[in-house]
Design an enzyme around this catalytic site. Structure first.
Site, PDB file in Angstrom:
ATOM      1  N   TYR A 252       0.583  -1.457   0.068  1.00 18.49           N
ATOM      2  CA  TYR A 252      -0.286   0.344  -0.168  1.00 18.49           C
ATOM      3  C   TYR A 252       0.753   1.304  -0.151  1.00 18.49           C
ATOM      4  O   TYR A 252       2.274   1.284   0.340  1.00 18.49           O
ATOM      5  CB  TYR A 252      -0.865   0.079   0.854  1.00 18.49           C
TER       6      TYR A 252
ATOM      7  N   TYR B  67      -0.044 -10.189   0.071  1.00 16.35           N
ATOM      8  CA  TYR B  67       0.885  -9.272   0.947  1.00 16.35           C
ATOM      9  C   TYR B  67       1.101 -10.094   2.532  1.00 16.35           C
ATOM     10  O   TYR B  67       0.166 -10.479   2.593  1.00 16.35           O
ATOM     11  CB  TYR B  67       0.897  -8.232   1.403  1.00 16.35           C
TER      12      TYR B  67
ATOM     13  N   ARG C  85      -2.733 -12.525   3.368  1.00 16.98           N
ATOM     14  CA  ARG C  85      -3.322 -11.625   2.270  1.00 16.98           C
ATOM     15  C   ARG C  85      -3.423 -12.555   1.242  1.00 16.98           C
ATOM     16  O   ARG C  85      -2.813 -12.040   0.304  1.00 16.98           O
ATOM     17  CB  ARG C  85      -3.836 -10.207   2.761  1.00 16.98           C
TER      18      ARG C  85
ATOM     19  N   HIS D 136      -7.406  -8.403  -2.609  1.00 15.13           N
ATOM     20  CA  HIS D 136      -7.898  -7.918  -2.276  1.00 15.13           C
ATOM     21  C   HIS D 136      -8.414  -6.316  -2.796  1.00 15.13           C
ATOM     22  O   HIS D 136      -7.225  -6.366  -2.725  1.00 15.13           O
ATOM     23  CB  HIS D 136      -8.256  -8.490  -1.112  1.00 15.13           C
TER      24      HIS D 136
ATOM     25  N   HIS E 173     -10.995  -2.936  -1.273  1.00 17.62           N
ATOM     26  CA  HIS E 173     -11.371  -2.501  -0.668  1.00 17.62           C
ATOM     27  C   HIS E 173     -12.135  -1.743  -0.690  1.00 17.62           C
ATOM     28  O   HIS E 173     -12.110  -0.920  -1.647  1.00 17.62           O
ATOM     29  CB  HIS E 173     -10.736  -1.605   0.736  1.00 17.62           C
TER      30      HIS E 173
END
Length: 238
Positions: A109, A148, A158, A161, A163
């Protein structure tokens, strides 16, 4: 009901098991933040059945294409994510604000808290927004995010995905959730995905590959329909 208030109908609650458990021990951080006492369900009042209105003046029309926010093209697999936003009775919800945020193709991110040693992409901010149209439809162009590590347990990763935040027509219908990808081998091992008991509800978080929105020689299409309340509602992000 308060004296003098007009009659109105609240929104239907989700069925038991179709939303994430507050305490899911394999999702370690839920142990500290889960309520220790039974929840108190409050009735829906005027504050919950109303909400903000949005129009085109509130958005940046370029924000729905996350591949066009830098000086060059971002790295990774370009995808189209589209779908419908529906209410508890299956009716389209027009002109509602949808925001998305995600990791880049390397699984990082653009945020100071994320210190994963994967590279940042100078051409990818990882966030966008749009309004649904008259038929409740939305469409984003973006990059497929990478998996990640997240240190929940040994060798924890994870799944890929995206959000989503959807305002809906009222504060009671506000939804924050995650969209996953079909066939992801990490899904059976992910405590966040699996903290929803009901399998059908859990699978509503998985997008569907969509030939209709796939752009030839450009991008694969994925469909992700969102239901804001009621027994078939899309599960909340844990």
């Amino acid at each position: 009901m308060m004296p003098g208030m007009a009659n109105f109908r609240g929104y239907r609650r989700a069925d038991p098991g179709t939303q994430p458990e507050h305490l899911h021990p394999s999702y370690v951080s839920s142990i500290k933040r889960a309520p220790s006492k039974p929840l108190v369900y409050l009735p829906h009042t005027l504050s919950e059945v109303t909400g903000p209105n949005f129009d085109s003046s509130t958005i940046d029309v370029k924000a729905k294409d996350l591949t066009q926010q830098g000086p060059g093209a971002p790295l990774g697999e370009r995808i189209v994510v589209s779908g419908l936003v529906l209410d508890e009775d299956g009716r389209a919800i027009p002109h509602t604000l949808i925001e998305v945020w995600q990791a880049n193709a390397a699984g990082r991110y653009r945020h100071h808290v994320d210190q994963h040693n994967a590279p940042l992409d100078p051409n990818f901010e990882g966030r966008g927004h749009t309004l649904t149209d008259e038929q409740g439809q939305f469409r984003f162009i973006t990059i497929r995010p990478g998996a990640y590590p997240w240190r929940n347990h040994y060798n924890a990763w994870r799944p890929a995905h995206i959000h989503f935040s959807i305002f809906g027509p009222a504060f009671a219908t506000r939804l924050i959730t995650q969209m996953y990808f079909p066939g992801d081998a990490l899904l059976p091992f992910d405590p966040i995905f699996n903290c929803i008991d009901d399998e059908q509800a859990r699978n509503r978080l998985i997008s569907v590959f969509d030939w209709e929105t796939t752009v030839g020689e450009q991008a694969l299409g994925y469909r992700f329909d969102i239901i804001l309340s009621g027994r078939d509602s899309t599960p909340w992000e844990k």
